[in-house]
Design a protein around this motif. Structure first.
Motif, PDB file in Angstrom:
ATOM      1  N   VAL A 108       0.840  -1.203   0.000  1.00 17.77           N
ATOM      2  CA  VAL A 108       0.000   0.000   0.000  1.00 17.77           C
ATOM      3  C   VAL A 108       0.876   1.254   0.000  1.00 17.77           C
ATOM      4  N   ASN A 109       1.868   1.290   0.880  1.00 19.96           N
ATOM      5  CA  ASN A 109       2.710   2.477   0.975  1.00 19.96           C
ATOM      6  C   ASN A 109       3.532   2.696  -0.286  1.00 19.96           C
ATOM      7  N   LEU A 110       4.039   1.630  -0.876  1.00 17.71           N
ATOM      8  CA  LEU A 110       4.797   1.764  -2.122  1.00 17.71           C
ATOM      9  C   LEU A 110       3.917   2.323  -3.225  1.00 17.71           C
ATOM     10  N   ALA A 111       2.685   1.826  -3.329  1.00 16.96           N
ATOM     11  CA  ALA A 111       1.767   2.329  -4.357  1.00 16.96           C
ATOM     12  C   ALA A 111       1.435   3.808  -4.118  1.00 16.96           C
ATOM     13  N   MET A 112       1.180   4.185  -2.867  1.00 19.67           N
ATOM     14  CA  MET A 112       0.864   5.584  -2.566  1.00 19.67           C
ATOM     15  C   MET A 112       2.068   6.491  -2.831  1.00 19.67           C
ATOM     16  N   PHE A 113       3.255   6.012  -2.477  1.00 22.86           N
ATOM     17  CA  PHE A 113       4.460   6.799  -2.739  1.00 22.86           C
ATOM     18  C   PHE A 113       4.647   6.974  -4.249  1.00 22.86           C
ATOM     19  N   ALA A 114       4.465   5.884  -5.000  1.00 21.15           N
ATOM     20  CA  ALA A 114       4.624   5.948  -6.452  1.00 21.15           C
ATOM     21  C   ALA A 114       3.602   6.906  -7.074  1.00 21.15           C
ATOM     22  N   LEU A 115       2.355   6.856  -6.649  1.00 19.50           N
ATOM     23  CA  LEU A 115       1.341   7.769  -7.177  1.00 19.50           C
ATOM     24  C   LEU A 115       1.693   9.226  -6.877  1.00 19.50           C
ATOM     25  N   SER A 116       2.229   9.473  -5.682  1.00 16.20           N
ATOM     26  CA  SER A 116       2.630  10.836  -5.308  1.00 16.20           C
ATOM     27  C   SER A 116       3.766  11.324  -6.202  1.00 16.20           C
ATOM     28  N   VAL A 117       4.751  10.475  -6.423  1.00 13.56           N
ATOM     29  CA  VAL A 117       5.896  10.848  -7.257  1.00 13.56           C
ATOM     30  C   VAL A 117       5.464  11.013  -8.714  1.00 13.56           C
ATOM     31  N   ILE A 118       4.629  10.131  -9.197  1.00 11.39           N
ATOM     32  CA  ILE A 118       4.139  10.259 -10.570  1.00 11.39           C
ATOM     33  C   ILE A 118       3.403  11.586 -10.745  1.00 11.39           C
ATOM     34  N   ALA A 119       2.586  11.965  -9.772  1.00  7.45           N
ATOM     35  CA  ALA A 119       1.878  13.245  -9.849  1.00  7.45           C
ATOM     36  C   ALA A 119       2.871  14.402  -9.882  1.00  7.45           C
ATOM     37  N   LEU A 120       3.908  14.339  -9.056  1.00  3.94           N
ATOM     38  CA  LEU A 120       4.920  15.403  -9.056  1.00  3.94           C
ATOM     39  C   LEU A 120       5.639  15.480 -10.404  1.00  3.94           C
ATOM     40  N   VAL A 121       5.970  14.343 -10.965  1.00  2.00           N
ATOM     41  CA  VAL A 121       6.635  14.308 -12.276  1.00  2.00           C
ATOM     42  C   VAL A 121       5.711  14.865 -13.348  1.00  2.00           C
ATOM     43  N   GLU A 122       4.452  14.500 -13.291  1.00  7.30           N
ATOM     44  CA  GLU A 122       3.482  14.967 -14.286  1.00  7.30           C
ATOM     45  C   GLU A 122       3.275  16.479 -14.174  1.00  7.30           C
ATOM     46  N   LEU A 123       3.192  16.985 -12.964  1.00  5.40           N
ATOM     47  CA  LEU A 123       3.072  18.438 -12.789  1.00  5.40           C
ATOM     48  C   LEU A 123       4.305  19.150 -13.332  1.00  5.40           C
ATOM     49  N   ARG A 124       5.461  18.601 -13.084  1.00 10.74           N
ATOM     50  CA  ARG A 124       6.702  19.202 -13.597  1.00 10.74           C
ATOM     51  C   ARG A 124       6.705  19.192 -15.120  1.00 10.74           C
ATOM     52  N   ARG A 125       6.250  18.077 -15.692  1.00 13.22           N
ATOM     53  CA  ARG A 125       6.172  17.978 -17.152  1.00 13.22           C
ATOM     54  C   ARG A 125       5.229  19.038 -17.708  1.00 13.22           C
ATOM     55  N   LEU A 126       4.102  19.243 -17.048  1.00  9.03           N
ATOM     56  CA  LEU A 126       3.157  20.277 -17.477  1.00  9.03           C
ATOM     57  C   LEU A 126       3.764  21.668 -17.356  1.00  9.03           C
ATOM     58  N   GLU A 127       4.504  21.921 -16.280  1.00  8.62           N
ATOM     59  CA  GLU A 127       5.155  23.228 -16.085  1.00  8.62           C
ATOM     60  C   GLU A 127       6.195  23.487 -17.168  1.00  8.62           C
ATOM     61  N   VAL A 128       6.993  22.486 -17.466  1.00 10.09           N
ATOM     62  CA  VAL A 128       8.023  22.639 -18.500  1.00 10.09           C
ATOM     63  C   VAL A 128       7.364  22.888 -19.855  1.00 10.09           C
ATOM     64  N   GLY A 129       6.305  22.131 -20.149  1.00  6.00           N
ATOM     65  CA  GLY A 129       5.593  22.334 -21.408  1.00  6.00           C
ATOM     66  C   GLY A 129       4.984  23.719 -21.512  1.00  6.00           C
ATOM     67  N   ALA A 130       4.431  24.206 -20.419  1.00  7.63           N
ATOM     68  CA  ALA A 130       3.842  25.552 -20.410  1.00  7.63           C
ATOM     69  C   ALA A 130       4.920  26.619 -20.599  1.00  7.63           C
ATOM     70  N   ASN A 131       6.073  26.410 -19.989  1.00  8.08           N
ATOM     71  CA  ASN A 131       7.181  27.377 -20.156  1.00  8.08           C
ATOM     72  C   ASN A 131       7.693  27.397 -21.580  1.00  8.08           C
ATOM     73  N   ARG A 132       7.700  26.269 -22.230  1.00  4.83           N
ATOM     74  CA  ARG A 132       8.183  26.220 -23.627  1.00  4.83           C
ATOM     75  C   ARG A 132       7.232  26.976 -24.562  1.00  4.83           C
ATOM     76  N   THR A 133       5.943  26.887 -24.273  1.00  4.00           N
ATOM     77  CA  THR A 133       4.984  27.541 -25.174  1.00  4.00           C
ATOM     78  C   THR A 133       4.892  29.034 -24.933  1.00  4.00           C
ATOM     79  N   THR A 134       5.334  29.515 -23.769  1.00  2.52           N
ATOM     80  CA  THR A 134       5.269  30.959 -23.488  1.00  2.52           C
ATOM     81  C   THR A 134       6.560  31.680 -23.873  1.00  2.52           C
ATOM     82  N   HIS A 135       7.585  30.946 -24.204  1.00  9.57           N
ATOM     83  CA  HIS A 135       8.877  31.595 -24.573  1.00  9.57           C
ATOM     84  C   HIS A 135       9.123  31.572 -26.040  1.00  9.57           C
TER      85      HIS A 135
END
Length: 135
Positions: A108-135
């Motif tokens: 359970v804890n491994l799955a919850m940790f993985a979901l948390s990290v995946i969400a952080l990675v996905e948010l970072r990916r969205l931020e990087v993509g947004a920065n590329r389109t605004t520059h």
């Protein structure tokens, strides 16, 4: 920035559900004997253990609600990852009998940790993509 993706949505609702469920069912509606046992292993008295369960349940429900409300921000997922890693470390050190039980802390804890990290990675990916389109 595009506010969400299917991956982030899955992480968001899965984590929120797990935190809210874990706060309500084994802590508020019980507290479950395993919750009380873990609290006593942490050094609380039998009288304090239920109070600690209710407090922990409240924190877990609030974290689940924060993930639902602030899903476009990194902090709820970071808090989720840190909390679940801390809870797992406590289990390894103080309550390792729960590592091999049915629906054990490791899976359970491994799955919850993985979901948390995946969400952080996905948010970072969205931020990087947004920065590329605004520059």
């Amino acid at each position: 920035m595009n506010s969400t993706t299917p991956v982030l949505t899955i992480c968001r609702f899965s984590l929120a559900f797990i935190w809210i469920y874990q706060g309500i069912v084994p802590k508020w509606l019980g507290p479950h004997a395993d919750e009380l046992s873990m609290n006593m292993l942490a050094g609380f008295t039998p009288e304090q253990a239920p109070v600690i369960s209710y407090i922990a349940g409240t924190v877990e429900v609030l974290l689940g609600l924060a993930i639902l409300r602030f899903h476009q921000q990194r902090w709820p997922y970071a808090v989720s990852a840190v909390f679940i890693a801390g809870l797992y470390l406590f289990t390894v050190v103080m309550a390792n009998q729960f590592l091999v039980s049915a629906f054990n802390a490791t899976t359970v804890n491994l799955a919850m940790f993985a979901l948390s990290v995946i969400a952080l990675v996905e948010l970072r990916r969205l931020e990087v993509g947004a920065n590329r389109t605004t520059h």
